[in-house]
Write a protein that holds these residues in place. Structure first.
Motif, short mmCIF file in Angstrom:
data_model
loop_
_atom_site.label_atom_id
_atom_site.label_comp_id
_atom_site.label_asym_id
_atom_site.label_seq_id
_atom_site.Cartn_x
_atom_site.Cartn_y
_atom_site.Cartn_z
N LEU A 60 0.83 -1.20 0.00
CA LEU A 60 0.00 0.00 0.00
C LEU A 60 0.86 1.25 0.00
O LEU A 60 2.00 1.23 0.48
N ALA A 61 0.29 2.34 -0.49
CA ALA A 61 0.88 3.66 -0.33
C ALA A 61 -0.01 4.42 0.64
O ALA A 61 -1.23 4.26 0.61
N SER A 70 -1.67 9.54 10.75
CA SER A 70 -1.23 8.83 9.55
C SER A 70 0.04 8.03 9.83
O SER A 70 0.20 6.91 9.35
N ASN A 71 0.94 8.59 10.63
CA ASN A 71 2.18 7.88 10.96
C ASN A 71 1.89 6.67 11.85
O ASN A 71 2.47 5.60 11.67
N ALA A 72 0.99 6.84 12.81
CA ALA A 72 0.61 5.73 13.67
C ALA A 72 -0.07 4.64 12.85
O ALA A 72 0.15 3.44 13.08
N THR A 73 -0.86 5.03 11.87
CA THR A 73 -1.52 4.07 10.98
C THR A 73 -0.49 3.30 10.18
O THR A 73 -0.58 2.08 10.04
N MET A 74 0.50 4.00 9.64
CA MET A 74 1.55 3.34 8.88
C MET A 74 2.27 2.29 9.74
O MET A 74 2.47 1.15 9.32
N LEU A 133 -0.07 -0.74 10.37
CA LEU A 133 -0.21 -1.59 9.19
C LEU A 133 1.06 -2.41 8.96
O LEU A 133 0.99 -3.59 8.62
N ARG A 134 2.20 -1.81 9.16
CA ARG A 134 3.46 -2.55 9.01
C ARG A 134 3.56 -3.66 10.04
O ARG A 134 4.03 -4.75 9.72
N GLN A 135 3.12 -3.40 11.25
CA GLN A 135 3.15 -4.44 12.28
C GLN A 135 2.23 -5.60 11.91
O GLN A 135 2.45 -6.73 12.35
N LYS A 136 1.22 -5.33 11.11
CA LYS A 136 0.28 -6.36 10.67
C LYS A 136 0.77 -7.06 9.40
O LYS A 136 0.06 -7.88 8.84
N GLY A 137 1.97 -6.71 8.92
CA GLY A 137 2.56 -7.40 7.78
C GLY A 137 2.44 -6.70 6.43
O GLY A 137 2.88 -7.24 5.42
N TYR A 138 1.88 -5.52 6.41
CA TYR A 138 1.76 -4.78 5.15
C TYR A 138 3.07 -4.07 4.81
O TYR A 138 3.79 -3.62 5.71
N THR A 139 3.36 -3.97 3.52
CA THR A 139 4.40 -3.09 3.04
C THR A 139 3.71 -1.75 2.78
O THR A 139 2.73 -1.71 2.03
N VAL A 140 4.19 -0.69 3.41
CA VAL A 140 3.54 0.62 3.29
C VAL A 140 4.57 1.66 2.89
O VAL A 140 5.58 1.82 3.57
N GLY A 142 -2.99 -0.58 -3.47
CA GLY A 142 -3.96 0.39 -2.99
C GLY A 142 -3.29 1.63 -2.45
O GLY A 142 -2.14 1.59 -2.00
N ALA A 143 -4.03 2.73 -2.48
CA ALA A 143 -3.58 3.99 -1.90
C ALA A 143 -4.54 4.37 -0.79
O ALA A 143 -5.75 4.48 -1.01
N LEU A 144 -3.99 4.52 0.40
CA LEU A 144 -4.75 4.98 1.56
C LEU A 144 -4.56 6.49 1.64
O LEU A 144 -3.43 6.96 1.79
N ILE A 145 -5.64 7.23 1.50
CA ILE A 145 -5.58 8.69 1.46
C ILE A 145 -5.92 9.24 2.84
O ILE A 145 -7.03 9.03 3.34
N MET A 146 -4.96 9.97 3.42
CA MET A 146 -5.14 10.56 4.75
C MET A 146 -4.72 12.03 4.72
O MET A 146 -3.80 12.44 5.42
#
Length: 149
Positions: free
Chosen positions: A16-17, A29-33, A36-43, A71-75
């Motif tokens: 994701l971006a 947004s930084n906390a979300t990133m 998501l990374r802790q859950k295994g996503y590449t962000v 996908g792009a997560l828009i914040m």
């Protein structure tokens, strides 16, 4: 309202971006990133000002990403969301999530016109491997009937 199938499809993307990461490192947004990374996503962090956060490059554009993302997560603020959605399409990213607070009728209309699969009005952390707080929030939304169907 967003359909559950669209939510499931977006969270099924492993790369994701995240548009709207703060260079200060102190925003949601930084906390979300990080979550998501802790859950295994590449962000990949994106902010049109570029720069770095915690020693990591922030990409100035979705067009600058080093690899294809699903996908792009828009914040971003709603007045900037429409441009972010257009850039998502220009970068060939098929899925967009307009995080609560970033969604606007204009941005949602642009996503529809550009044929992007889109999620709006939802918090990604309720669906992408929810932590305890977001798990409770998700349960509450189920109880009151606000979950996507």
């Amino acid at each position: 309202m967003t359909a559950k199938v669209d939510v499931d499809h977006f969270v099924g993307q492993q790369k994701l971006a995240l548009v709207g990461v703060s260079r200060s490192g102190q925003k949601f947004s930084n906390a979300t990133m990080k979550e998501l990374r802790q859950k295994g996503y590449t962000v990949y962090p994106v902010n049109h000002a570029g720069g770095e956060v915690e020693g990591e490059r922030i990409y100035a554009s979705l067009l600058d990403l080093p690899e294809k993302v699903g996908g792009a997560l828009i914040m971003v603020r709603p007045e900037h969301a429409k441009a972010a959605v257009r850039e998502t399409a220009a970068a060939g990213i098929p899925n967009v999530w307009l995080q609560q607070g970033a969604d606007s009728p204009a941005a949602m209309q642009v996503a529809k016109e550009l044929g992007l699969e889109s999620v709006y009005g939802e918090c990604i952390l309720m669906f992408a491997g929810a932590n305890q707080f977001h798990g409770i929030h998700r349960w509450l939304w189920k109880v009151i009937g606000k979950m996507p169907k």
